[in-house]
Design a protein around this motif. Sequence first.
Motif, mmCIF file in Angstrom:
data_model
loop_
_atom_site.group_PDB
_atom_site.id
_atom_site.type_symbol
_atom_site.label_atom_id
_atom_site.label_comp_id
_atom_site.label_asym_id
_atom_site.label_seq_id
_atom_site.Cartn_x
_atom_site.Cartn_y
_atom_site.Cartn_z
ATOM 1 N N MET A 285 -0.915 8.267 16.268
ATOM 2 C CA MET A 285 0.368 8.962 16.194
ATOM 3 C C MET A 285 0.167 10.439 15.853
ATOM 4 O O MET A 285 0.811 11.315 16.440
ATOM 5 N N HIS A 286 -0.738 10.721 14.909
ATOM 6 C CA HIS A 286 -1.023 12.123 14.568
ATOM 7 C C HIS A 286 -1.626 12.864 15.766
ATOM 8 O O HIS A 286 -1.247 14.008 16.049
ATOM 9 N N TYR B 128 3.722 25.579 13.620
ATOM 10 C CA TYR B 128 3.547 24.132 13.774
ATOM 11 C C TYR B 128 2.087 23.695 13.663
ATOM 12 O O TYR B 128 1.801 22.612 13.145
ATOM 13 N N THR B 129 1.171 24.507 14.177
ATOM 14 C CA THR B 129 -0.230 24.086 14.261
ATOM 15 C C THR B 129 -0.865 23.748 12.914
ATOM 16 O O THR B 129 -1.548 22.722 12.794
ATOM 17 N N PRO B 130 -0.687 24.559 11.846
ATOM 18 C CA PRO B 130 -1.348 24.224 10.578
ATOM 19 C C PRO B 130 -0.965 22.843 10.045
ATOM 20 O O PRO B 130 -1.843 22.082 9.614
ATOM 21 N N ASN B 131 0.332 22.514 10.064
ATOM 22 C CA ASN B 131 0.758 21.233 9.509
ATOM 23 C C ASN B 131 0.261 20.057 10.342
ATOM 24 O O ASN B 131 -0.258 19.068 9.804
ATOM 25 N N THR C 100 -3.623 15.550 11.009
ATOM 26 C CA THR C 100 -4.642 14.874 11.820
ATOM 27 C C THR C 100 -5.976 14.799 11.074
ATOM 28 O O THR C 100 -6.646 13.762 11.078
ATOM 29 N N LEU C 101 -6.361 15.899 10.429
ATOM 30 C CA LEU C 101 -7.623 15.923 9.687
ATOM 31 C C LEU C 101 -7.595 14.954 8.508
ATOM 32 O O LEU C 101 -8.590 14.277 8.221
ATOM 33 N N MET D 186 6.351 24.969 8.937
ATOM 34 C CA MET D 186 6.797 24.401 10.207
ATOM 35 C C MET D 186 8.316 24.413 10.296
ATOM 36 O O MET D 186 8.889 24.806 11.321
ATOM 37 N N VAL D 187 8.982 24.025 9.216
ATOM 38 C CA VAL D 187 10.444 24.019 9.214
ATOM 39 C C VAL D 187 10.995 25.441 9.338
ATOM 40 O O VAL D 187 11.977 25.686 10.052
#
Length: 314
Positions: A176-177, A241-244, A249-250, A270-271
């Motif tokens: 899912m991640h 969005y990318t950092p969160n 995922t990590l 992200m928000v």
Amino acid sequence: MNSTSTDSVGLSPVLIALRTCFIAIIALLIISGNILSIAVTRRVTSLADSTKVLMTSLAVSDLLVGFCAVVSVVASALDSWPLGDVGCEVVSILSSICFLMSLLSIVGLNIERFLAVTRPYKFPVWCSRFRIQTAVIFQAILSLCLSFVAKFGFNVPLQFDNTLQICEYVNTPLLMHMSNLLIIVIIPTLLMSYIYYHLIKISRQHEQRLNQNGNNEAINNHDNKALKTFLVVTLTFAGCYTPNLTLETLMSLSGVSAPGWLQFLFLWLMVSNSMFNVIIYCLFNKVFRQTAKKILSERFPCCNRSIAPVEIGF
């Protein structure tokens, strides 16, 4: 599904107050900024109908994100989730739909600009108001379907996270991640890279032709500024969005949880993307900026100042 909080972070009342104020400021800026964006977009006449529909769709999606953030303000102030299990489900699914709608609207805006530059004669037919409105409805249905697939397809329970101040999926599978990272970051980034590679190439060809004709003043006037605006919108979206998504995922890959403060900052970064678009429009579009000033002066006469006439064009 249990909507009670996960492990309490044990913050002092002062830190809880600061956290609540932080979330409240983000929610306020998102709501006020996107209401202004919708009002300005409706009034500006220099934008194509297709662009106005997509910009309005993006603003409405971001506005709903702001309303979802208001719930987190209440939860942060109470230091617990106030809406129970059903409320947790509804807010979570609505947030997913809004995030996906924002993404699809940004992709749509870039594709629309790509067609405007590469197919100027067919653009009015291909991107008519009716067709773009139909595309927006399709985006909403697709976002709804993907959100329900994420919820019921993976069968992952929801729980209020007292660190993040949101309802989130518990024990989310790695698949899912990785799907979120692929759908929200990787695929759109590749698509946008392809679009802007060709747009920059076309822009340089136009510049060379104008240089040959000795018309240097007209170089990169209208189209390039419009492209620059939506390029910044796209890069800002990716940057927020990318950092969160990468961190989630990590953590899923390694099985090691990141510090709570880092998770909190990346999640609310992200928000906060939902409040940046109106700022970008005002910075790069003179018509949008002047119209926004005019609307604010009409709504708040006490803050009225001398405003330059609204000009047509970027």
